[in-house]
Enzyme design. Sequence first.
Site, PDB file in Angstrom:
ATOM      1  CE  LYS A  34      31.651  53.670  43.403  1.00 30.03           C
ATOM      2  NZ  LYS A  34      30.848  52.665  42.664  1.00 30.03           N
ATOM      3  CE1 TYR A 257      65.189  50.875  49.717  1.00 24.80           C
ATOM      4  CE2 TYR A 257      63.205  51.981  48.899  1.00 24.80           C
ATOM      5  CZ  TYR A 257      64.119  51.730  49.926  1.00 24.80           C
ATOM      6  OH  TYR A 257      63.953  52.330  51.138  1.00 24.80           O
TER       7      TYR A 257
END
Length: 367
Positions: A34, A257
Site C-alpha cells: 500500500k 527562513y
Amino acid sequence: MGHRAEARIDINALSSNIAYLKSKAGVDLLAVVKADAYGHGLLEIGLLAEKSGADWLGVALLEEAIALRTHGVRIPILAWLVPPGSDFSTAVKHDIDVAVASISALEEISRIPNKPRIHIEIDTGMTRGGFLDEWAELLKSDFSRVDVIGVFSHFARADEPGQQQNVDQLISFTTKVQQLAEIGINPPIKHLSNSAATLFDHQSAFNLVRTGIAMYGLTPDIKSLGDSKTLSLKPVMQLRAKLHLVKKVPAGSPVGYGASAITSTDTTLGIVAMGYADGIPRIAQGAGVFFDGKRAPIIGRVSMDQFVVDLGADSSAHSGDWVTVFGDGSHGEYTADDWGAASLSINYEIVTRIGPRVPRIYAPHVY
Ligand SMILES: *Cc1c(COP(=O)(O)O)cnc(C)c1O
C-alpha cells in the site's frame, strides 16, 4: 546522472528480507505494498515481491490492487480499505479479494454476480477497521452469495511484545473465528500478524502473515525492538541528493527562513537539492547528510525544495557532489530511523512520504 535526488531501491535487499521473513514466519507471506509500497514504488515492488516468493500482495485501496493486476501480478491480492460504494464489480473482474468490515459492504458486494472473494475483518481491540458493534448481526447474515476466503484482524501494539493487549487481541480473534465456524463459515486463510508480530509472536501467524515495514528492511519500532541490523533486516531504500551549491561562510551567518540558525564558526555550507515538497520533514532537526565519511547536520529550516547542511570548515565538497540523506547506516550515514527521530516521527512516515519528484532507481546494490 542528471537528477538532483534519487531513491535507490536495492532489489537484493528486498528479496533477502522476504526470504528471511518467510522462514521466520513458517507460513505464507503477504507483502504489504500500500501507499506506493511505502514509497518504494507500487508496481515495481509488487512484481519484485511476487518474483521473490511472496504468496500474496496486500494494499489499502482497490485502485492499488487494480493497478497491480493490470501490470501482470498473478498471485492473490487483498485490498482492505474498500468502503461501501466501491467498484466491487471491477474487483471481481480482476480477481481481487476485498476486506468486508460492515454489514452494508457485505450487502453491497453480495449483489455482484460470480461469488466475490471476501475476507471478514474483525476489530479485536484496535478500534479502527473491522466488525465490532455489527458482529452479532454479521453472524446472522447471508453468506451464500460470497466466497469467504479469509478472516483477519490487525494488532495495535505488536511492536510491544509481552503487552497484554496482544494476548487479548489474539484471544478475541480465536473466539470470533470459532463463532464463525459455529455458523458454518470456515475461511481457509486466517491472518493477524504484521511485521512486528511476524518477528516476535509466533503464535499469531495462523496461515498467513502480512509484512510491510520489515520487508523494506526497517524496524517496526527502534526503541522496543532494536534497529534493522539487530533484526537481521536490510534497508531497501537509500536516499541520495545533490549538493546544488557549496559555499564558504563566516561565523555569524544567519541561515534560511527566519534566521533560525546562525553559524557559530567559519564553515562550509552545502545546499541540498531536496525539501519538504520531496518528503524531507520541515521540522527535522538533528539529522542531516553523509559526505566523505562524515555526517553533516542540517542547519536552519528545511525549505520546500532545499535544505542546508553544515559540512565543516575544512570540507572538500564541491557544488554538484552527491550526498547520502539516509541509508543502512553501515558507513555511519543517517538512517530512516534517525530521520524519524529527528522529525518526532517514525521510519514508516519518512520513506512513505518521499515525493513523486524523486525518481526511484531499481538495482541490486552492494553497500
Ligand atoms: C499496513 C498494514 C500492515 C503492515 O504493517 P507493518 O507494521 O508495516 O508490517 C498489515 N496489515 C494491515 C491491515 C495494514 O494496514
